[in-house]
Design an enzyme around this catalytic site. Sequence first.
Site, PDB file in Angstrom:
ATOM      1  N   HIS A 165       0.832  -1.202   0.000  1.00 12.42           N
ATOM      2  CA  HIS A 165       0.000   0.000   0.000  1.00 12.42           C
ATOM      3  C   HIS A 165       0.868   1.254   0.000  1.00 12.42           C
ATOM      4  O   HIS A 165       2.004   1.221   0.481  1.00 12.42           O
ATOM      5  CB  HIS A 165      -0.861   0.038   1.271  1.00 12.42           C
ATOM      6  CG  HIS A 165      -2.002  -0.930   1.292  1.00 12.42           C
ATOM      7  ND1 HIS A 165      -2.233  -1.774   2.354  1.00 12.42           N
ATOM      8  CD2 HIS A 165      -2.992  -1.159   0.395  1.00 12.42           C
ATOM      9  CE1 HIS A 165      -3.328  -2.492   2.106  1.00 12.42           C
ATOM     10  NE2 HIS A 165      -3.799  -2.147   0.929  1.00 12.42           N
ATOM     11  N   CYS A 252      -3.019   0.614   9.783  1.00 10.46           N
ATOM     12  CA  CYS A 252      -4.160  -0.168   9.260  1.00 10.46           C
ATOM     13  C   CYS A 252      -5.052  -0.767  10.334  1.00 10.46           C
ATOM     14  O   CYS A 252      -6.105  -1.301  10.031  1.00 10.46           O
ATOM     15  CB  CYS A 252      -3.686  -1.236   8.300  1.00 10.46           C
ATOM     16  SG  CYS A 252      -2.286  -2.160   8.856  1.00 10.46           S
TER      17      CYS A 252
HETATM   18  C1  CIR Z   1      -3.665  -7.713   3.589  1.00 16.93           C
HETATM   19  O1  CIR Z   1      -2.806  -8.213   2.852  1.00 16.93           O
HETATM   20  O2  CIR Z   1      -4.657  -7.153   3.151  1.00 16.93           O
HETATM   21  C2  CIR Z   1      -3.487  -7.804   5.087  1.00 16.93           C
HETATM   22  N1  CIR Z   1      -2.833  -9.038   5.411  1.00 16.93           N
HETATM   23  C3  CIR Z   1      -2.675  -6.653   5.614  1.00 16.93           C
HETATM   24  C4  CIR Z   1      -3.339  -5.335   5.396  1.00 16.93           C
HETATM   25  C5  CIR Z   1      -2.521  -4.201   5.883  1.00 16.93           C
HETATM   26  N2  CIR Z   1      -3.191  -2.990   5.659  1.00 16.93           N
HETATM   27  C6  CIR Z   1      -2.578  -1.843   5.487  1.00 16.93           C
HETATM   28  O3  CIR Z   1      -1.358  -1.761   5.419  1.00 16.93           O
HETATM   29  N3  CIR Z   1      -3.354  -0.761   5.320  1.00 16.93           N
END
Ligand code: CIR
Length: 257
Positions: A165, A252
């Site tokens: 991201h 997140c």
């Molecule tokens: C994913 O791959 O969607 C989750 N395992 C981790 C999401 C992390 N979110 C973020 O950095 N905003």
Amino acid sequence: MSIWDFTSAIVRRPADSAIHGLRAGDGPAPSIAGLRAEHEAYVAALKEIGLAVEILPPLEEHPDSMFVEDPALVFPEGAIVLRPGAPTRRDEGALLEPVLRRKFETVLTLDEGSADGGDVLVTRERVYIGRSNRTDEAGARALAGLLAELGREAVIVATPPGTLHLKSDSALIDEEVILATPALAASGTFEGFEVLITPEGEESGANLVRVGDSVLLGAHWPKTADLIAARGLAPVPLPTGEIARLDAGLSCMSLRW
Ligand code: CIR
């Protein structure tokens, strides 16, 4: 009032299934005890800073649902329900929507393409939307339209290849100051800002989150903590080793407004 003067946050407890959350690499999976401990420390830190934190129940069917920042955006003027780009995460927006409707008069819904909140960096003047494997062009454009409805100007930018991201690689630490990895800093995305580069070996420390004059950051990034302290902010080191195994960082795990 500064954009970090948050009073409220939403988080979601990790489900037992969280250990099966998405991850790009093939390193070891996290432990559920570790994920819970990191989540609890994070919630405690938000409360200690003074935020009212609503803790949502775990969702076993949705392993990544503890990362509430990806399926929604929140602003003082309203919320936006997003369409996360990973198929296993697509329904997380709809699951958050009733919660957002309780808290915000205006709730807009993205209904084209895909966009993750992790790809959205908010500054005072504009909102940066990073195109990534999760946020496509159609989603980014439609999101820019919804942001305009909330009176926010958006700009669509590229996320460095290999980055999950936009905010995996960057954070706003002061009104005109962004912390970014060398790869993102080199892209010229943040022209007009003072861009601080993550200290060598601490690139993953870029995913930190400022709340008031405190900055929540990974406990294993001491040089980044020094850099934050040198800017007159209070570093709040938190354990992140287990969530890192799921490619996640500190921004997140909450929605803040
Ligand atoms: C994913 O791959 O969607 C989750 N395992 C981790 C999401 C992390 N979110 C973020 O950095 N905003």
